[in-house]
Design a protein around this motif. Structure first.
Motif, short mmCIF file in Angstrom:
data_model
loop_
_atom_site.label_atom_id
_atom_site.label_comp_id
_atom_site.label_asym_id
_atom_site.label_seq_id
_atom_site.Cartn_x
_atom_site.Cartn_y
_atom_site.Cartn_z
N HIS A 92 0.78 -1.06 0.00
CA HIS A 92 -0.06 -0.05 -0.17
C HIS A 92 0.82 1.25 -0.09
O HIS A 92 1.20 1.56 1.10
N PRO A 93 0.93 1.76 -1.15
CA PRO A 93 2.15 3.19 -1.26
C PRO A 93 1.38 4.17 -0.37
O PRO A 93 -0.02 4.19 -0.10
N ALA A 94 2.09 5.06 -0.08
CA ALA A 94 1.80 6.23 0.71
C ALA A 94 0.57 7.14 -0.02
O ALA A 94 0.71 6.96 -1.03
N ARG A 95 -0.41 7.35 0.62
CA ARG A 95 -1.47 8.27 -0.02
C ARG A 95 -0.91 9.67 -0.40
O ARG A 95 0.20 10.09 0.04
N GLU A 96 -1.64 10.08 -1.47
CA GLU A 96 -1.37 11.68 -1.93
C GLU A 96 -1.64 12.41 -0.69
O GLU A 96 -2.52 12.04 0.00
N PRO A 97 -1.14 13.77 -0.89
CA PRO A 97 -1.46 14.74 0.18
C PRO A 97 -2.88 15.06 0.27
O PRO A 97 -3.24 15.67 1.13
N ASP A 98 -3.57 14.91 -0.76
CA ASP A 98 -4.96 15.45 -0.70
C ASP A 98 -5.98 14.17 -0.22
O ASP A 98 -7.19 14.22 -0.49
N TRP A 99 -5.48 13.39 0.50
CA TRP A 99 -6.29 12.56 1.10
C TRP A 99 -7.57 13.05 1.90
O TRP A 99 -7.35 14.04 2.35
N ARG A 100 -8.60 12.26 2.14
CA ARG A 100 -9.64 12.79 2.81
C ARG A 100 -10.45 11.62 3.56
O ARG A 100 -10.14 10.49 3.32
N TRP A 101 -10.99 12.01 4.83
CA TRP A 101 -11.88 10.87 5.34
C TRP A 101 -13.39 11.09 5.10
O TRP A 101 -13.53 11.86 4.27
N HIS A 102 -14.13 10.04 5.45
CA HIS A 102 -15.51 10.24 5.30
C HIS A 102 -16.33 10.53 6.39
O HIS A 102 -16.71 9.55 7.25
#
Length: 224
Positions: A206-216
């Protein structure tokens, strides 16, 4: 059911008001374990803010979440209209700041106060209540989970900057993951998975997420 490692999250246990205050208590305990003379001006983990600014940002987050649930009819189209400002270019834009003359204990008192406010409103408002958040109109549990995630993740950032260890319990991390990050890997322990979900680490496969990640923040579809 969540096992002892927190890696099995197929059956979700809701986040509750007590979790918010527990998360803050854990974070403060970690900050107090920092070596003598810990530098609150040190960078907070991967952030461009220092440890003090990050703690103030957390105080501000907890206050904002409580404020969204505070009105008799919570707003569902906009945030509570505080005036936000940064004290320096690139610093966090907050509605509240902590008087530095009170030192770290002042920060801790502000964190406990705003965690108590959020916990009280989460307890007071029934589950059907909805209030605005930019990532999706949320229920009281959603705001509790946001408070927990902000506290655990920024607690990690601050503890890293202060030179203290901070590894929160797997079950607390798993509850927050189940509410806000249903897409998080279930083949990893809950704390590393939460750091992955918030863009702070990669996991095997699982590569690191992009900086624009969001939660639900909106209630999960099968629970609305």
């Amino acid at each position: 059911m969540v096992d002892s490692s927190g890696s099995a999250r197929s059956l979700r246990t809701p986040v509750n008001a007590a979790d918010v205050e527990y998360a803050v208590a854990l974070a403060i305990a970690a900050f107090r374990r920092a070596h003598d003379g810990a530098d609150w001006h040190a960078p907070a983990g991967p952030l461009e803010w220092d440890c003090w600014e990050t703690a103030e940002h957390l105080v501000d987050d907890l206050l904002q979440y409580a404020s969204q649930l505070g009105p008799a009819t919570p707003p569902t189209a906009k945030d509570t209209p505080y005036r936000y400002a940064a004290l320096r270019p690139g610093g966090p834009a907050n509605a509240v700041f902590v008087d530095r003359a009170n030192g770290a204990e002042g920060l801790f008192a502000a964190l406990e106060a705003t965690a108590g406010m959020l916990a009280a409103l989460v307890t007071l408002r029934p589950p059907h209540v909805r209030a605005f958040h930019g990532y999706g109109v949320a229920d009281p549990e959603g705001f509790a989970a946001m408070g927990v995630v902000e506290t655990l993740v920024h607690g990690h950032d601050i503890a890293t900057g202060l030179g203290a260890d901070f590894t929160p319990p797997a079950d607390l991390c798993a509850r927050a993951l189940g509410r806000l990050f249903p897409e998080a890997p279930t083949d990893a322990d809950a704390w590393p998975a939460l750091l992955w979900a918030t863009g702070r680490t990669a996991l095997p496969g699982h590569p690191a997420r992009e900086p624009d990640w969001r939660w639900h923040s909106a209630p999960l579809e099968n629970e609305v």
